[in-house]
Design a protein around this motif. Structure first.
Motif, PDB file in Angstrom:
ATOM      1  N   GLN A  32      -0.035   0.007   7.474  1.00 44.23           N
ATOM      2  CA  GLN A  32       0.203   0.538   6.131  1.00 44.23           C
ATOM      3  C   GLN A  32      -0.587   1.833   5.885  1.00 44.23           C
ATOM      4  N   PHE A  33      -1.866   1.809   6.256  1.00 44.98           N
ATOM      5  CA  PHE A  33      -2.678   2.992   6.006  1.00 44.98           C
ATOM      6  C   PHE A  33      -2.247   4.163   6.905  1.00 44.98           C
ATOM      7  N   PRO A  45       0.803  -1.223   0.000  1.00 48.38           N
ATOM      8  CA  PRO A  45       0.000   0.000   0.000  1.00 48.38           C
ATOM      9  C   PRO A  45       0.840   1.280   0.000  1.00 48.38           C
ATOM     10  N   ALA A  52      -4.497   8.842  -1.886  1.00 46.72           N
ATOM     11  CA  ALA A  52      -4.492   7.991  -0.692  1.00 46.72           C
ATOM     12  C   ALA A  52      -5.830   7.284  -0.531  1.00 46.72           C
ATOM     13  N   LYS A  94      -6.306   3.210  -0.591  1.00 50.19           N
ATOM     14  CA  LYS A  94      -6.909   2.529   0.556  1.00 50.19           C
ATOM     15  C   LYS A  94      -8.168   1.762   0.141  1.00 50.19           C
ATOM     16  N   TYR A 148      -8.533  -2.259   0.511  1.00 45.33           N
ATOM     17  CA  TYR A 148      -9.614  -2.796   1.343  1.00 45.33           C
ATOM     18  C   TYR A 148     -10.404  -3.842   0.565  1.00 45.33           C
ATOM     19  N   ASP A 187      -1.153   7.926   5.746  1.00 46.61           N
ATOM     20  CA  ASP A 187      -1.683   9.151   6.347  1.00 46.61           C
ATOM     21  C   ASP A 187      -0.548  10.065   6.809  1.00 46.61           C
ATOM     22  N   ARG A 204      -8.118  -3.729   7.555  1.00 48.11           N
ATOM     23  CA  ARG A 204      -7.921  -2.326   7.919  1.00 48.11           C
ATOM     24  C   ARG A 204      -6.516  -1.851   7.568  1.00 48.11           C
ATOM     25  N   TRP A 205      -5.568  -2.789   7.329  1.00 50.07           N
ATOM     26  CA  TRP A 205      -4.189  -2.458   6.957  1.00 50.07           C
ATOM     27  C   TRP A 205      -3.653  -1.350   7.887  1.00 50.07           C
TER      28      TRP A 205
END
Length: 747
Positions: free
Chosen positions: A725-726, A655, A675, A679, A683, A730, A721-722
């Motif tokens: 990575q997410f 990601p 982003a 995401k 997902y 951010d 939900r990663w």
């Protein structure tokens, strides 16, 4: 008696063979035919594909001793039947040497084994698992001393041919007439330090590459460039033979055997063909190779340096073996054996008009030939396809139509040939001594392709009309039915069981209810498809069964935008690794290529729709025929899916690295938008990954295929939900917030 004919001419042959894994008898017959054609064209050297004796795709059967035993039996048959009489043959087969399994080239001539040459670099990426079955060979430490390793042959060879053992290792052959022959195997061409470089520096003039290279869109050009580059740098005659066809799995091996001389392709076999055997032949002048190399000072310096190192004991054992009783060039004393001058390559820049098909053609020709192999070898009487009138199912129908065009053409050209015999058998026209062949592709399609539009109250008349017009153009046996009774019956069972009746979101229901109502329609189409596939031959008074064809493209598989066990579940899927964009371009191409297929262009230009929700007349368009569209449902475009897929698989992006790349590629979007898209993709990719564990066996065509079964070995249970990575994405967005410039672009 003197003659002006040069004594450095040699005629060589390379072939495509449609081998079938574990079909030892059939494989022997196809090899024999290739040897016969090579001799008929006065060839003295014939190269075959990788593992041709057993078939490349034996997979875990390579772990069985039976497979090795049957290969030796087949090789004995080939020798006894005279395949190698007067012809040097380079066969591909597995060999168990000193308790180790090797993928080998076995070079024979006049019923004698001259050399077993094991493969040194194994293919272990994507579709390939060679390291699971074979060991990569490296020369033993004693090789530099000149000791030749030998392989003890099965005892039958001693009693039948008087041969007890054969040299084994990284050697090449010195023939009595001065010709030198060496070989490498498939993957070795693609490695950084390819075997052909050392062979050329050692003076080897003819190098054969027996290959099992699968078809992938746009791959042939790369393959050609590697061979052209190899001989442009080093000089030499380079032969490439390839497996062709479906030998038991998802991959299609796309042939295109070639002969390359000093950087120029002088002979090329078809890339796609329904015939089982193709042989290309060229007569080459080895003096051209010798002068080409001698005129290159850097080649001479490196060759001399290698020779000096090996004289000093630094050699790796890739030495020459003397074959005093073998001659390959044409003997001036035998005028009758002088080859046809039509085989001579004209060594100019225009020596051969190469045939490299466009991606649009690849999309239809590859799967069409794959389906023909599967149909004729499965014993089925034809195909059943749920035809919705959309781009995906229409693409599958068009691919079957192309299959019928290819088979009909080959059958009519040779009514007594193998293709015509197979066509009669599949169409159930092989009774008696009839030489029936279809008069048109449409006649064949009516025998083998059965299509049905499975509508509900949510379906539009536009897609029904497109499906009917396409079926008429192709010639398939077509029906248009409604499955509302089945849908209502299933919902009534649910209502009786639970006391609840689900509603669409547009009618006050929740999203869970809405999805359930869509999915029940899709799954009942799958049930109906299998019912039709089993009984339509009976309805038509015919015997046999039909194979159900699926029609989910690679982008939908990647995103998981499909109902599990709906029409994406089938026996075969010809488009499972082809993108929506490529499919649409293929449809436009076919609409121009074949008269009567105009409707394909209309289908290609229509917005994709599942037609599973009620039609909203206020938002429905004439082009789509419906208010529900795929891209709106998915929350991303098919073009974006292609970017995600290539970065995920081909560029190995997670990601965060995918976001970093796309924030540059999609500079017209604000970082926060990029982003959000990344995401959203990850997902849905992870939450739907389980669908790939039950995916229909699909024709492999695209390098970012998400096929969990063989190609894309990733888990199917994710933390969707990663979190790490997410969060990192951010952080990056926070460090480079959306600029005013980016905001202006999106206003």
């Amino acid at each position: 008696m003197t003659t002006t004919r040069p004594s450095s001419l040699v005629t060589v042959a390379a072939c495509n063979l449609n081998q079938w894994a574990l079909d030892f008898d059939g494989n022997v017959q196809r090899i024999l035919e290739s040897c016969r054609v090579a001799k008929e064209n006065s060839a003295s050297y014939r190269l075959g594909p990788e593992l041709e004796i057993c078939g490349y795709g034996c997979e875990d059967h390579f772990l069985e001793c039976d497979t090795f035993d049957h290969c030796w039996e087949s090789l004995i048959e080939l020798l006894e039947m005279g395949a190698t009489d007067g012809l040097m043959c380079d066969f591909g087969m597995p060999v168990l040497h000193c308790g180790v399994r090797y993928n080998c080239r076995v070079i024979c001539r006049d019923r004698k084994l001259l050399l077993i040459r094991p493969k040194t670099a194994l293919a272990d990426n994507g579709n390939y698992r060679e390291g699971r079955y074979f060991a990569a060979y490296s020369a033993p430490t004693h090789a530099s001393s000149g000791i030749v390793e030998r392989h003890l042959l099965p005892s039958t060879f001693l009693s039948k041919f008087g041969q007890r053992d054969v040299p084994f290792g990284l050697h090449h052959l010195h023939c009595a007439d001065g010709t030198t022959v060496g070989c490498e195997s498939c993957e070795e061409l693609w490695t950084p330090r390819s075997s052909h470089v050392d062979l050329a520096l050692r003076g080897v003039e003819i190098i054969g590459n027996g290959s099992g290279s699968h078809h992938e869109l746009r791959k042939l050009y790369t393959r050609m460039e590697l061979m052209i580059s190899a001989t442009r740098k080093c000089g030499g005659v380079y032969l490439y033979s390839n497996q062709r066809g479906c030998d038991g799995g998802r991959a299609y091996y796309d042939g295109c055997a070639m002969i390359v001389v000093n950087g120029r392709i002088v002979a090329q076999a078809p890339q796609f063909d329904v015939r089982d055997v193709n042989v290309v032949v060229a007569t080459v002048d080895l003096d051209d190779v010798r002068s080409y190399r001698a005129s290159n000072p850097s080649f001479g310096i490196q060759a001399a340096r290698l020779a000096s190192e090996e004289r000093g004991g630094g050699g790796c054992g890739n030495g020459g073996l003397a074959c005093d009783d073998v001659r390959l060039v044409w003997d001036p004393a035998d005028a009758a054996s002088f080859p046809n001058r039509n085989n001579w390559p004209k060594m100019t820049d225009e020596c051969l008009s190469l045939k490299i098909v466009t991606p649009e053609e690849e999309c239809c020709l590859g799967p069409a030939c794959w389906l023909w192999d599967y149909l004729r070898r499965s014993g089925a009487a034809g195909f059943f396809l749920p035809l919705s009138g959309g781009a995906d199912s229409s693409s599958v129908a068009a691919i079957v139509a192309v299959m019928c065009i290819l088979v009909t053409k080959a059958s009519r050209e040779d009514p007594e040939g193998d293709v015509a015999r197979e066509c009669r058998r599949v169409c159930r026209k092989d009774e008696g001594n009839s030489l029936w062949v279809p008069s048109t592709p449409g006649e064949m399609a009516n025998h083998v392709l059965h299509t049905t539009f499975m509508g509900t109250e949510n379906s539009s008349g536009v897609t029904n009309s497109r499906a009917k017009r396409l079926a008429d153009a192709i010639g398939s046996y077509h029906m248009s039915i409604k499955i509302d009774l089945m849908v209502k019956a299933a919902l009534q069972v649910f209502q009786i069981s639970t006391g609840h009746m689900p509603r669409f979101a547009s009618r006050g229901g929740t999203m869970a209810e809405d999805l359930a109502l869509q999915n029940i329609q899709a799954r009942l189409r799958m049930v109906t498809a299998y019912l039709m596939a089993q009984l339509l031959p009976w309805v038509r008074g015919r015997a046999g069964f039909l194979l159900v064809l699926g029609s989910a493209n690679v982008d939908e598989g990647l995103r998981g935008y499909m109902t599990k066990y709906d029409c994406s579940s089938a026996d075969l899927n010809p488009i499972g690794a082809i993108s929506k964009g490529d499919l649409k371009r293929m449809l436009v191409f076919l609409s121009k290529e074949y008269p009567g297929f105009d409707v394909l262009a209309e289908i290609a230009n229509a917005p994709p729709t599942a037609e599973l929700r009620p039609i909203d007349a206020a938002t429905a368009t004439a082009e789509a025929g419906h208010s529900q569209t795929d891209e709106e449902d998915m929350g991303m475009s098919y073009e974006e899916l292609g970017h995600f897929g290539r970065l995920r698989k081909m560029y190995r992006c997670g990601p965060v690295s995918m976001f970093r790349k796309l924030v540059v590629t999609w500079s017209h979007l604000a970082p926060s938008e990029v982003a959000a898209k990344v995401k959203r993709f990850f997902y849905y990719y992870s939450v739907n990954r389980h669908k790939m564990t039950t995916i229909t066996p699909a024709y492999h065509a695209e390098a970012y295929s998400p096929d969990d079964n063989r190609f894309d070995l990733r888990q199917f249970l994710y933390n969707t939900r990663w979190t790490r990575q997410f969060a990192r994405i951010d952080d990056i967005v926070a460090q480079q917030p959306d600029s005013d410039n980016n905001k202006d672009k999106n206003d």
